[in-house]
Design an enzyme around this catalytic site. Structure first.
Site, PDB file in Angstrom:
ATOM      1  N   ARG A  91       0.882  -1.192   0.000  1.00 46.13           N
ATOM      2  CA  ARG A  91       0.000   0.000   0.000  1.00 46.13           C
ATOM      3  C   ARG A  91       0.910   1.230   0.000  1.00 46.13           C
ATOM      4  NH1 ARG A  91      -5.097   0.305   3.953  1.00 46.13           N
ATOM      5  NH2 ARG A  91      -5.820   1.792   2.386  1.00 46.13           N
ATOM      6  N   ASP A 237      -2.100   9.033   8.190  1.00 49.71           N
ATOM      7  CA  ASP A 237      -1.303   7.989   7.516  1.00 49.71           C
ATOM      8  C   ASP A 237       0.071   8.490   7.116  1.00 49.71           C
ATOM      9  OD1 ASP A 237      -4.278   7.197   7.065  1.00 49.71           O
ATOM     10  OD2 ASP A 237      -3.071   5.394   6.793  1.00 49.71           O
TER      11      ASP A 237
HETATM   12  O1  MRU Z   1      -7.513   2.648   4.532  1.00 51.18           O
HETATM   13  P1  MRU Z   1      -7.271   2.471   5.995  1.00 51.18           P
HETATM   14  O2  MRU Z   1      -8.411   1.859   6.727  1.00 51.18           O
HETATM   15  O3  MRU Z   1      -5.944   1.782   6.251  1.00 51.18           O
HETATM   16  O4  MRU Z   1      -7.111   3.955   6.518  1.00 51.18           O
HETATM   17  C1  MRU Z   1      -6.867   4.164   7.882  1.00 51.18           C
HETATM   18  C2  MRU Z   1      -6.869   5.579   8.268  1.00 51.18           C
HETATM   19  O5  MRU Z   1      -7.019   6.467   7.450  1.00 51.18           O
HETATM   20  C3  MRU Z   1      -6.577   5.909   9.689  1.00 51.18           C
HETATM   21  O6  MRU Z   1      -7.239   7.066  10.078  1.00 51.18           O
HETATM   22  C4  MRU Z   1      -5.065   6.097   9.859  1.00 51.18           C
HETATM   23  O7  MRU Z   1      -4.350   5.000   9.397  1.00 51.18           O
HETATM   24  C5  MRU Z   1      -4.694   6.335  11.278  1.00 51.18           C
HETATM   25  S1  MRU Z   1      -4.988   4.895  12.202  1.00 51.18           S
HETATM   26  C6  MRU Z   1      -4.343   4.894  13.667  1.00 51.18           C
END
Ligand code: MRU
Length: 344
Positions: A91, A237
């Site tokens: 990812r 992220d």
């Molecule tokens: O696509 P995802 O579910 O991996 O996205 C997750 C998020 O956007 C969260 O808000 C982020 O990773 C912070 S989690 C502690």
């Protein structure tokens, strides 16, 4: 289910992940037996959330070492670098993935035998997992210091135990406030298209007994305008050195509304989410995912055949919309650039 919620566990040379695709209907484990299983688990979102992805990737490197342990050191190292590259590209947006792989790669040295390297990799992955839990608890404490005795909090996506190893980032702050006896109420955005809010955050809130309501994403503006939200807590992220923060799609929209109505907007993220290599959010690669995530909900088609879809998984909230960034090293106030670079 065991308590506290732990998103992953490494035992008997296998990685057990709570299968987040199946929640809340089913609580089941997905077993990674080799590094390709880890690549799949991250890409298909069996496991998701920036910190959880990072720790999973670290254990993926351990599984790769177990697979190639019989190889002579030179070939072992070649195979390991390839495995790291493959996991690294599962990812693109959460920098915790690249951070964890870089940390594991430092142990891939020719002066050790494959057995020694495996041993060190396992210890390092365990350390990364332990650090994540401690980091979340610290962010919980710092974040709690900003939460009034009585507060209604809006959150987006899932930033809880499922998105980390245990406890959570933004949801960790909510947990900490609740554990400290504060009178809090949470509104959780459902978070289309993958419904992390409805399926995962709501599930964690119910497990904890934290008073909450689930809302469709398009309800947030009305609640904010009507003065029903005291503050917004979200995760990240990837954070650029100027404070621009990538998070789940829809976060930017919330930040704009929060700014318009003067509602504090807090990012909660470990310092491993800061990308010290980039200056602004425009440098962050935003993942685009399958159109099926939008045209279908849990396997049921909700849009006509042949419609084109735009499905970015994240967006970037500009630093001017962010009130503070809560990390395990403390609360980062403005000016972000100056204060973020002090953490390097
Ligand atoms: O696509 P995802 O579910 O991996 O996205 C997750 C998020 O956007 C969260 O808000 C982020 O990773 C912070 S989690 C502690």
């Amino acid at each position: 289910m065991n308590y506290p919620i732990r998103s992953l566990e490494f035992k008997n040379n296998k990685l057990y992940l709570i299968d987040q695709r199946a929640l809340p209907q089913k609580y089941e484990k997905f077993i990674c037996r080799n590094y390709k299983d880890v690549e799949f688990a991250i890409a298909d979102m069996v496991v998701r959330g920036a910190p959880a992805i990072g720790v999973t990737a670290a254990y993926g490197v351990v599984l790769a070492a177990l697979e190639f342990i019989e190889f002579p050191i030179k070939q072992f190292l070649e195979q390991m670098q390839t495995a790291c590259d493959i996991i690294n590209s599962s990812r693109p947006t959460a920098v915790n993935l690249m951070w964890a792989i870089t940390r594991m790669r430092t142990l891939l040295v020719e002066s050790d035998s494959p057995e020694e390297i495996l041993c060190k990799l396992k210890a390092e992955a365990d350390k990364i997992a332990d650090e994540d839990v401690k980091t979340n608890k610290k962010m919980g404490q710092y974040g709690n210091s900003l939460i009034p005795q009585k507060a209604t909090i809006l959150t987006h996506c899932n930033t809880g135990a499922l998105a980390t190893v245990e406890y959570g980032t933004a949801l960790g702050v909510i947990r900490a406030a609740f554990e400290n006896g504060k009178d809090i109420f949470v509104y959780a955005d459902e978070t289309r298209p993958r419904l992390q809010g409805a399926r995962l955050t709501a599930w964690e809130l119910v497990q904890e007994g934290i008073p909450a309501k689930l809302i469709a994403d398009n309800v947030a503006a009305t609640l904010i305008r009507d003065g029903k939200i005291d503050l917004i807590l979200v995760g990240a992220d990837r954070i650029a050195t100027n404070g621009d923060s990538a998070n789940k799609i829809g976060t930017f929209m919330l930040s704009v509304i929060a700014k318009a109505y003067d509602v504090p907007f807090y990012i909660v993220a470990p310092t491993t989410t800061i990308d010290f290599e980039i200056e602004t959010g425009s440098e962050i690669e935003i993942e685009e995912r399958s159109s099926k995530e939008v045209t279908h909900i849990r396997g049921v088609q909700v849009a006509p055949d042949n419609i084109e879809v735009y499905n970015p998984a994240f967006d970037v909230t500009p630093n001017e919309n962010i009130t503070v960034i809560i990390t395990e090293k403390g609360i980062i106030y403005k000016p972000f650039k100056e204060n973020i670079l002090k953490l390097k």
